[in-house]
Enzyme design. Structure first.
Site, PDB file in Angstrom:
ATOM      1  N   SER A  64       0.828  -1.206   0.000  1.00 21.18           N
ATOM      2  CA  SER A  64       0.000   0.000   0.000  1.00 21.18           C
ATOM      3  C   SER A  64       0.860   1.252   0.000  1.00 21.18           C
ATOM      4  CB  SER A  64      -0.914   0.007   1.228  1.00 21.18           C
ATOM      5  OG  SER A  64      -1.843  -1.048   1.180  1.00 21.18           O
TER       6      SER A  64
ATOM      7  N   SER B 133       4.401  -7.616   1.637  1.00 21.54           N
ATOM      8  CA  SER B 133       5.853  -7.459   1.700  1.00 21.54           C
ATOM      9  C   SER B 133       6.409  -7.594   3.104  1.00 21.54           C
ATOM     10  CB  SER B 133       6.251  -6.091   1.153  1.00 21.54           C
ATOM     11  OG  SER B 133       5.851  -5.063   2.047  1.00 21.54           O
TER      12      SER B 133
END
Length: 228
Positions: free
Chosen positions: A60, A89
């Site tokens: 994001s 991630s």
């Protein structure tokens, strides 16, 4: 103001987010300064925009991570237990760990094993991250984010749950059941008109639940693992 917040370094990015009013809390700023996004975004790590990770996942935009952290901050104290659904991630999982150490634990949940491993590898790129992994402050598991994961230590529930993918309307109820009382859920929800909004859902001390509809967003959906 988010589009003006990109920087040439992690520090510049975070300072710009603060200057533009997207980070207001000193604890959030310090935690984000402590985690270099270059370890987590495959390209353009200091740009304030979402970035593709592969496997139909994204990291994001930094301003959305800041919004989630500021919303959850009252529940992110040393010793807190936090669930990060759609950890991708591993970036926000690491930042959350900075806010709950010492004594806390953050568990990232992904529905694809490759993303579970990506998060673990990325956190291990820094000495601080390796220490958090070794001490058990950060962990990653494979699971269905739509149903969540039980808090493993004593079964009392999670102090905070962050969801980084959009749930179908009504699906968030399963996750509310995993919260402590008090506890808070930050979740994007897709509504009947396909618009998405952040919902901040609190379970208060007596077990009752309050819901606040917040900003409009656009997240990838909570879904099954891809078959291809």
């Amino acid at each position: 103001m988010a589009w003006r917040s990109s920087g040439a370094s992690n520090q510049a990015l975070i300072e710009n987010l603060a200057a533009n009013g997207l980070i207001t809390q000193p604890r959030v700023k310090q935690a984000m300064l402590a985690v270099d996004r270059a370890h987590y975004a495959p390209r353009n790590p200091y740009q304030d925009s979402p970035q593709p990770l592969g496997h139909r996942a994204t990291i994001s935009a930094p301003h959305m991570h800041a919004a989630a952290l500021e919303s959850l901050l009252p529940y992110l104290h040393p010793g807190a237990k936090v669930l990060d659904i759609g950890s991708g991630s591993g970036y926000l999982t690491h930042v959350l760990a900075e806010l709950v150490k010492p004594g806390g634990r953050v568990v990232g949940v992904e529905h694809i094993q490759a993303l579970v491993e990506m998060g673990r590898v990325n956190v291990g790129k820094s000495a601080e991250g390796r220490g958090l992994l070794e001490m058990g402050v950060v962990g990653f598991v494979k699971g269905d984010g739509r149903v969540g994961v039980e808090e493993e230590e004593g079964g009392k529930g999670w102090d905070a749950i962050h969801v980084g993918a959009a749930a179908v309307k009504g699906g968030e109820g399963r996750l509310v059941g995993l919260l402590k009382a008090p506890g808070r859920l930050f979740i994007p929800v897709e509504e009947e008109d396909y618009a998405q909004h952040i919902y901040v859902i609190d379970k208060v001390a007596d077990g009752s639940v309050t819901r606040k509809k917040d900003m409009g967003v656009q997240y990838v959906p909570l879904t099954d693992a891809p078959t291809e």
